[in-house]
Design a protein around this motif. Structure first.
Motif, PDB file in Angstrom:
ATOM      1  N   TYR A 142       0.819  -1.218   0.000  1.00  0.00           N
ATOM      2  CA  TYR A 142       0.000   0.000   0.000  1.00  0.00           C
ATOM      3  C   TYR A 142       0.846   1.257   0.000  1.00  0.00           C
ATOM      4  O   TYR A 142       0.318   2.370   0.011  1.00  0.00           O
TER       5      TYR A 142
ATOM      6  N   THR B 222      10.959  10.614   9.717  1.00  0.00           N
ATOM      7  CA  THR B 222      10.280   9.557   8.998  1.00  0.00           C
ATOM      8  C   THR B 222      11.039   9.274   7.710  1.00  0.00           C
ATOM      9  O   THR B 222      12.190   9.660   7.541  1.00  0.00           O
TER      10      THR B 222
ATOM     11  N   GLY C 270      10.385   6.978   3.626  1.00  0.00           N
ATOM     12  CA  GLY C 270      11.347   5.900   3.672  1.00  0.00           C
ATOM     13  C   GLY C 270      11.430   5.285   5.077  1.00  0.00           C
ATOM     14  O   GLY C 270      10.567   5.484   5.895  1.00  0.00           O
ATOM     15  N   GLU C 271      12.490   4.577   5.309  1.00  0.00           N
ATOM     16  CA  GLU C 271      12.711   4.041   6.649  1.00  0.00           C
ATOM     17  C   GLU C 271      13.845   4.855   7.300  1.00  0.00           C
ATOM     18  O   GLU C 271      15.010   4.735   6.894  1.00  0.00           O
TER      19      GLU C 271
ATOM     20  N   THR D 112       9.011   7.713  13.347  1.00  0.00           N
ATOM     21  CA  THR D 112       8.117   6.674  12.824  1.00  0.00           C
ATOM     22  C   THR D 112       8.972   5.669  12.070  1.00  0.00           C
ATOM     23  O   THR D 112       9.742   6.057  11.185  1.00  0.00           O
ATOM     24  N   THR D 113       8.855   4.395  12.425  1.00  0.00           N
ATOM     25  CA  THR D 113       9.756   3.377  11.870  1.00  0.00           C
ATOM     26  C   THR D 113       9.022   2.062  11.647  1.00  0.00           C
ATOM     27  O   THR D 113       8.034   1.778  12.318  1.00  0.00           O
ATOM     28  N   ASN D 114       9.564   1.250  10.741  1.00  0.00           N
ATOM     29  CA  ASN D 114       8.991  -0.090  10.574  1.00  0.00           C
ATOM     30  C   ASN D 114       9.527  -1.043  11.648  1.00  0.00           C
ATOM     31  O   ASN D 114       9.105  -2.187  11.715  1.00  0.00           O
TER      32      ASN D 114
ATOM     33  N   SER E 138       5.337   0.794  12.970  1.00  0.00           N
ATOM     34  CA  SER E 138       4.291   0.304  12.077  1.00  0.00           C
ATOM     35  C   SER E 138       4.246  -1.218  12.133  1.00  0.00           C
ATOM     36  O   SER E 138       5.283  -1.873  12.031  1.00  0.00           O
TER      37      SER E 138
ATOM     38  N   ASN F  11       1.270   1.652  14.697  1.00  0.00           N
ATOM     39  CA  ASN F  11       0.402   2.005  13.566  1.00  0.00           C
ATOM     40  C   ASN F  11       0.018   0.773  12.771  1.00  0.00           C
ATOM     41  O   ASN F  11       0.894   0.049  12.289  1.00  0.00           O
TER      42      ASN F  11
ATOM     43  N   VAL G 133      -2.121  -0.102   9.418  1.00  0.00           N
ATOM     44  CA  VAL G 133      -2.951   0.282   8.272  1.00  0.00           C
ATOM     45  C   VAL G 133      -3.904  -0.881   8.018  1.00  0.00           C
ATOM     46  O   VAL G 133      -3.475  -2.033   7.945  1.00  0.00           O
TER      47      VAL G 133
ATOM     48  N   MET H 219      -5.149   4.814   2.832  1.00  0.00           N
ATOM     49  CA  MET H 219      -5.285   6.064   2.077  1.00  0.00           C
ATOM     50  C   MET H 219      -4.913   5.899   0.612  1.00  0.00           C
ATOM     51  O   MET H 219      -4.046   5.106   0.259  1.00  0.00           O
TER      52      MET H 219
ATOM     53  N   ASN I 282      -0.580   2.811  -5.594  1.00  0.00           N
ATOM     54  CA  ASN I 282      -1.039   1.654  -4.819  1.00  0.00           C
ATOM     55  C   ASN I 282      -2.418   1.137  -5.247  1.00  0.00           C
ATOM     56  O   ASN I 282      -2.999   0.306  -4.569  1.00  0.00           O
TER      57      ASN I 282
ATOM     58  N   ILE J  51       5.436  10.736   3.805  1.00  0.00           N
ATOM     59  CA  ILE J  51       4.101  10.462   4.337  1.00  0.00           C
ATOM     60  C   ILE J  51       4.079  10.569   5.866  1.00  0.00           C
ATOM     61  O   ILE J  51       3.096  11.006   6.434  1.00  0.00           O
ATOM     62  N   GLY J  52       5.140  10.215   6.524  1.00  0.00           N
ATOM     63  CA  GLY J  52       5.162  10.332   7.989  1.00  0.00           C
ATOM     64  C   GLY J  52       4.223   9.348   8.640  1.00  0.00           C
ATOM     65  O   GLY J  52       3.794   8.418   8.007  1.00  0.00           O
TER      66      GLY J  52
END
Ligand code: SAM
Length: 340
Positions: free
Chosen positions: A33, A76, A78-79, A105-107, A129, A169, A171, A201, A207, A338-339
């Motif tokens: 996404y 944020t 990317g990673e 914000t990180t994966n 996330s 987070n 989605v 979104m 996407n 995107i943050g």
């Protein structure tokens, strides 16, 4: 300087309070996404290093944004943890006058090994996330064969490093991971972490977004309430992105980011800086404003302050609120800012 005496507001009287800084356009995940492999494949031209803003440039811009009213920075991508020595950047940002909060914000893939260093450098909060607790579902979404366990370890490591409460987070995409809503809620109740469900979104053509793929916030809340009743909680601050809910049995709180069904443009005080120094005044803005050019051709702090003030005071974006009246598709969103 004159501009700093009176913090600017935009054409809808919204002040500038938050800056999301993308430190890289690269990510090791290929979430379907967000950065689908068909688009962000082997041949995709990511930014060369010299085009990224340096830490010194980012720290200088942070000081200028702080003088215009920004209090909160969020790193944020990317990673963001793919950017080497990110803790050094955090330490440089943490000493900016006026900045009271730095978040990331990180994966989560690299977070466990960096959490303590980042916290020591001045990071205050982290959002991780995670879209499912089921490896098969998570891997289908991240398209990088990355399992769930290291992300859960990263959440624990962040909390142990003092970055609690951790926000998580998720989605939610219809037909992909809606069956993960209840297990995720169960996993994070009573942990002190705050699980936030994000409506899927539209990010332009990349996407293949369809309204049918969105699981509306109201449906998510109804589903959770059937198992663990929740009640609305007051926002922590004006313009908070997530609607807060509290479990009535004391299990903690959850958040819902309903950007599709309940757009929150009116309270949006966020600006976004892409990794190559483009300033976007809306996630869906078709174009950014170049700050890197002036930064690298000798603009003074006063000139940069005037430039940002001019951009913000002309801001009229309320893209998500206008979506119902729109006939053309959304412009492509630059995922690197995107943050979250
Ligand atoms: N790589 C980091 C991460 O995974 O958190 C930071 C960047 S990522 C783009 C920031 C957040 O945007 C993540 O929580 C991600 O799930 C969310 N996101 C990306 N694409 C989205 C979409 N189409 N709809 C809703 N949220 C999205």
């Amino acid at each position: 300087m004159a501009a700093a005496d009176l913090p600017p507001a935009d054409t809808l009287a919204r002040p500038l309070r938050d800056l999301r800084i993308s430190v890289t356009d690269r990510c090791q995940f290929r979430c379907t996404y967000c950065m689908p492999r068909e688009v962000f494949g082997r041949d995709f031209a990511f930014l060369p290093r010299k085009e990224l803003l340096t830490f010194e440039e980012l720290a200088r811009l942070a000081r200028i944004f702080a003088s215009l009213g920004v209090r909160k920075l969020r790193l944020t991508g990317g990673e963001p943890l793919l950017r080497r020595d990110l803790d050094k950047l955090v330490a440089m940002l943490a000493v900016s006058d006026g900045i009271t909060d730095i978040a990331l914000t990180t994966n989560g893939a690299l977070l466990a090994r960096h959490a303590a260093k980042l916290a020591a450098a001045g990071l205050r909060r982290v959002t991780v996330s995670l879209d499912s607790l089921d490896d098969a579902v998570f891997m289908a979404l991240n398209d990088a064969a990355f399992p769930v366990a290291p992300v859960l370890e990263a959440i624990d490591a962040a909390a142990a490093a003092g970055l609690a409460p951790v926000k998580v987070n998720m989605v939610v995409r219809r037909g992909m991971n809606e069956q993960s809503i209840l297990p995720m809620a169960a996993r994070f109740r009573h942990t002190g972490h705050v699980l936030r469900f994000i409506e899927y979104m539209d990010v332009g053509t990349t996407n293949g977004w369809r309204l049918d793929d969105v699981v509306p916030a109201a449906e998510i809340i109804a589903l959770i309430s059937e198992h663990w009743p929740v009640e609305p909680a007051v926002p922590n601050y004006p313009g908070e992105v997530a609607n807060r809910y509290r479990y009535t049995d004391g299990g903690g709180e959850i958040g819902i980011i309903a950007s599709v069904t309940q757009p929150f443009c009116r309270g949006c005080t966020r600006a976004r800086l892409s990794a190559d120094g483009q300033l976007f005044t809306c996630l869906f803005a078709a174009a950014g404003h170049d700050l890197r050019g002036p930064l690298r051709t000798g603009a003074t702090d006063w000139e940069l302050t005037e430039l940002v003030t001019g951009i913000w005071t002309r801001r009229a974006d309320r893209y998500s609120e206008q979506r119902t009246r729109r006939t053309k598709p959304r412009p492509k969103v630059e995922m690197s800012h995107i943050g979250g």
